[in-house]
Design an enzyme around this catalytic site. Structure first.
Site, PDB file in Angstrom:
ATOM      1  N   LYS A 128       0.860  -1.204   0.000  1.00 27.28           N
ATOM      2  CA  LYS A 128       0.000   0.000   0.000  1.00 27.28           C
ATOM      3  C   LYS A 128       0.888   1.243   0.000  1.00 27.28           C
ATOM      4  O   LYS A 128       1.926   1.268   0.680  1.00 27.28           O
ATOM      5  CB  LYS A 128      -0.884  -0.038   1.251  1.00 27.28           C
ATOM      6  CG  LYS A 128      -2.006   1.006   1.285  1.00 27.28           C
ATOM      7  CD  LYS A 128      -2.847   0.853   2.565  1.00 27.28           C
ATOM      8  CE  LYS A 128      -3.976   1.852   2.647  1.00 27.28           C
ATOM      9  NZ  LYS A 128      -4.788   1.701   3.880  1.00 27.28           N
ATOM     10  N   SER A 203      -9.632   1.766   3.046  1.00 24.00           N
ATOM     11  CA  SER A 203      -8.769   2.511   2.146  1.00 24.00           C
ATOM     12  C   SER A 203      -7.747   1.655   1.392  1.00 24.00           C
ATOM     13  O   SER A 203      -7.174   2.120   0.424  1.00 24.00           O
ATOM     14  CB  SER A 203      -8.022   3.570   2.943  1.00 24.00           C
ATOM     15  OG  SER A 203      -7.158   2.953   3.886  1.00 24.00           O
ATOM     16  N   SER A 227      -9.705  -0.635   7.231  1.00 17.23           N
ATOM     17  CA  SER A 227      -9.163  -0.433   5.883  1.00 17.23           C
ATOM     18  C   SER A 227      -8.520  -1.657   5.253  1.00 17.23           C
ATOM     19  O   SER A 227      -8.209  -1.640   4.068  1.00 17.23           O
ATOM     20  CB  SER A 227      -8.153   0.718   5.895  1.00 17.23           C
ATOM     21  OG  SER A 227      -8.814   1.948   5.957  1.00 17.23           O
TER      22      SER A 227
END
Ligand SMILES: [Zn+2]
Lengths: 550, 553
Positions: A128, A203, A227
């Site tokens: 990420k 996210s 997330s």
């Protein structure tokens, strides 16, 4: 439902692509995609199941490399090809490494020299983009860090590299992790591999979509309020949020420091567990990382053949009543209830448990997370790195750099947090939210004293349409109800696909959330692994690539 | 310009701004501060008060008015700790290093970097807390103090807010005799740990079109203790002596070099004036830029005069809550910024750091390892019979005190040792600009020297000669006496020979002496001493000389 699937027209060329003929060993063709109804069959007839359970891509990679069945280069090429072909539809990556093949070749040379291989040798990992990587840009999905490359690797990334893992690239996210759809990225919107008109969740939407579409084998995400778990649910992959302190946060760009954890995505429980083991442990660079010993999670993965008829006999499971209330899609509720029945079949004792403070979690979470983020994001002032707007004087420089560098969701949370911490409001908001946090921790403690594991949906719905909630932040925040409490309590939780609801070309996956006691990831992984291995008639390969891996 | 400043960082792969950020009008403040710093008086010791009088015509009125008002003074002191590494990262800190050469992702506040507390910071804080007779918080924590400034990389300072590590203490001190002397006890409100900020450097734009400021982050993250006093001081001398005692304390404890010029000890003074008898405080004014104890003293006395004058003229409304700067050149305070309401720092607990938990064992261990502190030392010296002037001189500098103490433990006479140290040794150190640790004389040899004079092995005069030899070159008293054949001659026959020789070589003077000019005895004594190369025992010499002079008269 599944048998009626057709790959989207735009992807039909996949079939004729010769490079895709190279089959990845772990993704064995499935003999059939029968549409027989989900039955809660007993273990004894598992062996005749037409659906082999999810494999560990990490273990089969190792097996393929050690047996010289495949080279690391071949593996990497097949993934990179798939990545290239799917990426225009998914846009899950903000940056793709240009050294993957070189690293794979290096590994192949090592194998030829019979050198010892790290446990993650040849494993293709996506990271990420709010996790720092020394050789790749790390923007956290924000304009304010456009073009920024950190001078160091996050501890989790360093460990992966040291164990032989190959970083494929940096995945898209909601700016600084603030969002539940990945639409709040300053750069691009990521699509859900199960239906590219839908969000992948967020996210960590890029990391979830990349694993789901087999653009990489496993990935790292971060989980501040869900997330990792919510996108895992939306994309039909396994998402593991470890206990707060289990994994070093060093190099994770802070959103809400007391809630943030780095988590793992995989297509199987085993992969998530192996990856977690690789990145866990005390780090002298993170004062909040735990000194607890990290158990060998893989010891929890009992082979199917050795399973007794009631392998989870005596395990006490609490189904959180408040998570099945109004506001949760009936399809989701029924998938979770079905999963509960499945757990009963495995010998568990499933009872409903009430967490009266459950509904308090959402407002407390948004106050605490916003407060911490308002502070954590102060460093993005345009002075030392990232985007700076030239201005005549200091205040304008700050204001312009931040006004242009941050997106609207980030600004909304900075404003909320600044307000909550202001003199005269601190007691009413921040302090109160901390008190609620304590109440929630206690109520989880009580529930986990009486149960080994708590279960709930991972999200109130399956993946929704892109733009559907973009202009309704409150509706989007409400979607975090299932997950935020776990962060407030700092507990480990995993989400694994347990069924489908209708929607999209192939149905949409639904995730089951399992919550464990602090530092008891081992138990979660054991239960999740057995659940996964015994789940009938569910195959969580998205239609985008179903053809190719089928 | 800017690129040279940041050159050391260019090897790092991250994007670093080569150019700087703020135009001149925002750094004017720093220009004045810097120029003032260069003129700062360097003396560490408070000089007798400079007469402060805004206008000579007003001075009389002021003097009269001063009797009707009292000043209330509190001091916030920042002490930079001399830990090997910064508070939250492993960068070393060396004052004066080239800009941005001692920085890392943590102290630069790069994304993803986290602070990890240097445990030495806690140890230093506990030492200071104990030495200041404070109550220690066994459970304290760090908080974030939030504000934007380019020298603050994270946009917040890691500090302690509502639970400081130490509270409610006091400090004892003795005022120097030249300021009237007297013992004082000032309250300490709190001691807390925090990190220092970087520094803004100003530079002319060079080839750039605009003038810019640059940030040097070497100092960012260096550990500080903030020590807040109660508003217990009433004049400049008391305040300066308070600061001097704090400096002494941190030096005794070894937690800081306490150097004001380098900014290792920084004092911000809060001062208000009220009519005597009034309970509530007057409007508080803060004074910054005090780089020496004498500037602390003079700035306060100036500010008291200014405020008293305004009060006595009925213009006390002119006194506003503000921060004023001490201007060393002009010897006055000037407005730096007016306070518009209270700044809201939005403090909240630092989530990146666990709480600070002290065990009683840990605290006791530190308590037991504390050195003798200045106050204890002074009281001990007092009991040894030394005058307050001697006491203050010896205890003022930890190394002098240690030198003295060692000399005493080697058996030297207390008063003699004091005299030697405060006299010839101090003078030598001053002339040669040396500290007591840099001179070659050891306490062992000073004790030996004192003993040798006392037992008559050498004369006091020879003793002095040997002292300077020892100070400059080292060696032992015994060795020098032997090498130079300096042992005092106490053999009467030998002295008699010299006396006879001198008398026979000076018949004219002898005649004059015997004619009544007895003052000439000194002349003869000098000649004999010269002949003995200074080694003749003076008592014996005079006795024999007198006998001979008067023998045939
Ligand atoms: Zn550093």
């Amino acid at each position: 439902m599944i048998s009626t699937l057709q790959p989207p027209r735009s992807l039909s060329h996949f079939r004729s692509n010769p490079t895709l003929l190279l089959r990845y060993t772990s993704l064995k063709p499935l003999s059939s995609l029968s549409s027989q109804p989900v039955t809660h069959s007993t273990i004894t007839d598992q062996s005749q199941s037409p659906n082999p359970p999810s494999h560990s891509q990490i273990l089969s990679t190792r097996h393929s490399l050690l047996s010289r069945h495949l080279t690391a280069t071949q593996l990497a090429e097949s993934f990179l090809t798939r990545l290239r072909l799917t990426e225009p539809h998914l846009r899950s990556f903000l940056h793709v490494s240009d050294s993957v093949l070189a690293q794979a070749r290096e590994l192949d040379e090592k194998i030829q020299r019979n050198e010892e291989l790290g446990p993650l040798a040849g494993v293709l990992v996506a990271i990420k983009d709010n996790i720092c990587t020394a050789e790749m840009p790390s923007t956290a999905g924000s304009r304010v860090l456009e073009g920024y490359t950190p001078p160091y690797d996050a501890t989790a990334v360093r460990k992966i590299k040291e164990l032989g893992g190959i970083v494929v690239g940096k995945t898209n996210l909601d700016e600084f992790g603030m969002g539940s759809t990945t639409e709040a990225s300053a750069y691009q919107v990521t699509a859900n591999p199960w239906d590219i008109s839908r969000v992948p969740g967020g996210s960590s939407g890029g990391s979830a979509a990349a694993v789901s579409a087999r653009q990489c084998m496993v990935s790292l995400g971060s989980d501040t309020g869900g997330s990792v778990r919510q996108p895992a649910s939306f994309c039909g992959v396994v998402g593991l949020k470890p206990t707060y302190g289990r994994v070093s946060r060093f190099g994770l760009m802070a959103y809400a420091s007391s809630l943030d954890v780095i988590g793992c995505f995989g297509t199987s429980v085993a992969d998530a567990g192996i990856l977690l083991h690789a990145i866990s442990g005390h780090d002298r660079l993170d004062a909040t990382s735990s000194k607890r010993e990290v158990p060998d999670f893989s010891a929890q993965f009992v082979s199917m053949n050795l399973l007794e008829s009631k392998p989870l006999k005596g395990l006490r499971i609490g189904l959180i009543r408040e998570t099945l209330d109004d506001g949760v899609d009936t399809g989701v509720t029924s998938a979770v209830r079905t999963a509960a029945l499945h757990l009963e079949e495995l010998g568990c004792c499933v009872t409903e448990v009430s967490l009266p403070s459950f509904s308090l979690g959402l407002p407390a979470y948004y106050i605490l997370a916003s407060s911490e983020s308002s502070s954590n994001l102060s460093r993005y002032d345009g002075v030392r790195y990232g985007n700076r707007v030239a201005a005549d004087e200091l205040n304008s420089q700050y204001m312009d750099s931040r006004a242009k560098g941050f997106g609207s969701e980030v600004k909304r949370r900075i404003l909320t947090g600044t307000y909550a911490l202001s003199a005269g409001y601190y007691d009413a908001y921040y302090k109160r939210a901390q008190q609620v946090r304590t109440v929630i921790q206690k109520s989880f403690k009580t529930a986990l004293d009486e149960h080994d594991i708590l279960i709930s949906p991972a999200a109130p719905s399956a993946a929704y349409k892109i733009v559907e909630k973009k202009n309704d932040p409150l509706a989007m925040y409400a979607g975090d109800i299932m997950t935020v409490n776990v962060n407030l309590a700092g507990l480990p939780a995993m989400v694994l696909p347990c069924g489908f609801v209708e929607g999209g070309p192939a149905g949409l996956p639904v995730g089951l959330q399992m919550i464990g006691a602090a530092f008891d990831e081992g138990k979660l992984l054991k239960v999740a692994h057995i659940f996964e291995q015994t789940l009938q008639n569910c195959r969580f390969v998205p239609p985008l690539i179903a053809d190719e891996v089928a | 310009m800017a690129s040279t400043i940041f050159r050391s960082l260019h090897s790092h792969p991250f994007l670093f701004h080569p150019t700087a950020l703020i135009r001149r009008k925002y750094v004017i403040l720093y220009c004045t501060m810097r120029s003032a710093q260069t003129q700062t008086a360097t003396q560490e010791k408070v000089k007798p008060q400079v007469k402060v009088s805004p206008h000579s015509t007003q001075s009389k009125a002021l003097e009269k008015a001063s009797k009707d008002y009292e000043a209330v003074i509190g001091i916030e002191t920042h002490v930079q700790l001399n830990t090997l590494t910064k508070a939250f990262c492993s960068c070393p800190y060396n004052y004066g290093s080239p800009p941005n050469t001692s920085v890392c992702p943590i102290c630069m506040g790069l994304p993803g970097a986290l602070p990890v507390l240097n445990l030495k910071v806690i140890e230093s804080a506990v030492k200071v807390g104990l030495a200041l007779n404070c109550k220690l918080s066994l459970n304290s924590k760090f908080d974030r103090k939030q504000y934007f400034y380019p020298d603050l990389p994270k946009g917040y300072q890691i500090s302690q807010f509502d639970v400081p590590i130490a509270t409610s203490g006091y400090i004892d001190l003795d005022l120097p005799l030249e300021f009237g002397g007297g013992h004082r006890k000032f309250g300490i409100t709190r001691v807390h740990m925090e990190e220092d900020a970087g520094k803004l450097l100003h530079s002319e734009g060079g080839s750039y079109s605009q003038e810019t400021a640059e940030v040097d982050l070497n100092r960012a993250g260096v550990p500080l203790l903030e020590i807040v006093s109660e508003p217990d001081m009433r004049n400049g001398i008391e305040a300066a002596e308070y600061a001097a005692e704090l400096q002494r304390l941190v030096r005794y404890l070894g937690v800081s070099n306490g150097n004001m010029q380098e900014g290792s000890l920084r004092c911000d003074v809060n001062i208000s004036v009220r009519p005597i008898g009034q309970l509530q405080f007057g409007t508080k004014v803060e004074i910054k830029n005090l780089n020496s104890f004498s500037s602390v003293s003079r700035a306060i006395d100036y500010e008291i005069s200014r405020q008293v004058l305004l009060h006595s003229q009925g213009q006390d409304k002119e006194i506003v809550q503000e921060t004023r700067l001490w201007e060393e050149g002009a010897q006055k305070t000037v407005t730096m910024r007016k306070k518009e309401g209270l700044a809201d720092y939005r403090y909240f607990p630092e989530p990146d750091l666990p709480g600070v938990f002290l065990t009683t064992d840990y605290v006791d261990g530190i308590r037991n390892s504390l050195p003798e502190l200045p106050e204890t030392k002074r009281r001990r010296y007092e009991k040894m019979g030394l005058s307050m002037q001697d006491v203050l001189f010896l205890a003022n500098d930890m190394n002098v005190a240690e030198f003295f103490d060692t000399t005493i433990t080697k058996g030297a006479d207390v008063k003699l040792a004091t005299n030697w140290i405060m006299g010839d040794i101090a003078a030598y150190m001053k002339n040669e600009k040396l500290t007591i640790n840099e001179i070659k004389l050891t306490p062992q040899e000073l004790a030996e020297l004192i003993a040798s004079i006392k037992d008559g092995t050498i004369s006091g005069k020879i003793g002095k000669e040997i002292l300077f030899e020892l100070l400059a070159k080292g060696g032992t008293v015994k060795g020098l006496i032997e090498a130079k054949d300096l042992v005092q001659i106490v053999d009467p026959a030998e002295i008699e020979k010299w006396v006879e020789k001198v008398l026979s070589e000076n018949p004219k003077q002898l005649e004059q002496y015997r004619g009544g000019k007895t003052k000439l005895q000194g002349y003869f004594a000098g000649q004999v001493m010269k002949l003995s190369k200074g080694k003749a025992n003076p008592g014996l010499l005079n006795k024999i000389l007198l006998e001979k002079l008067n023998a045939k008269s």
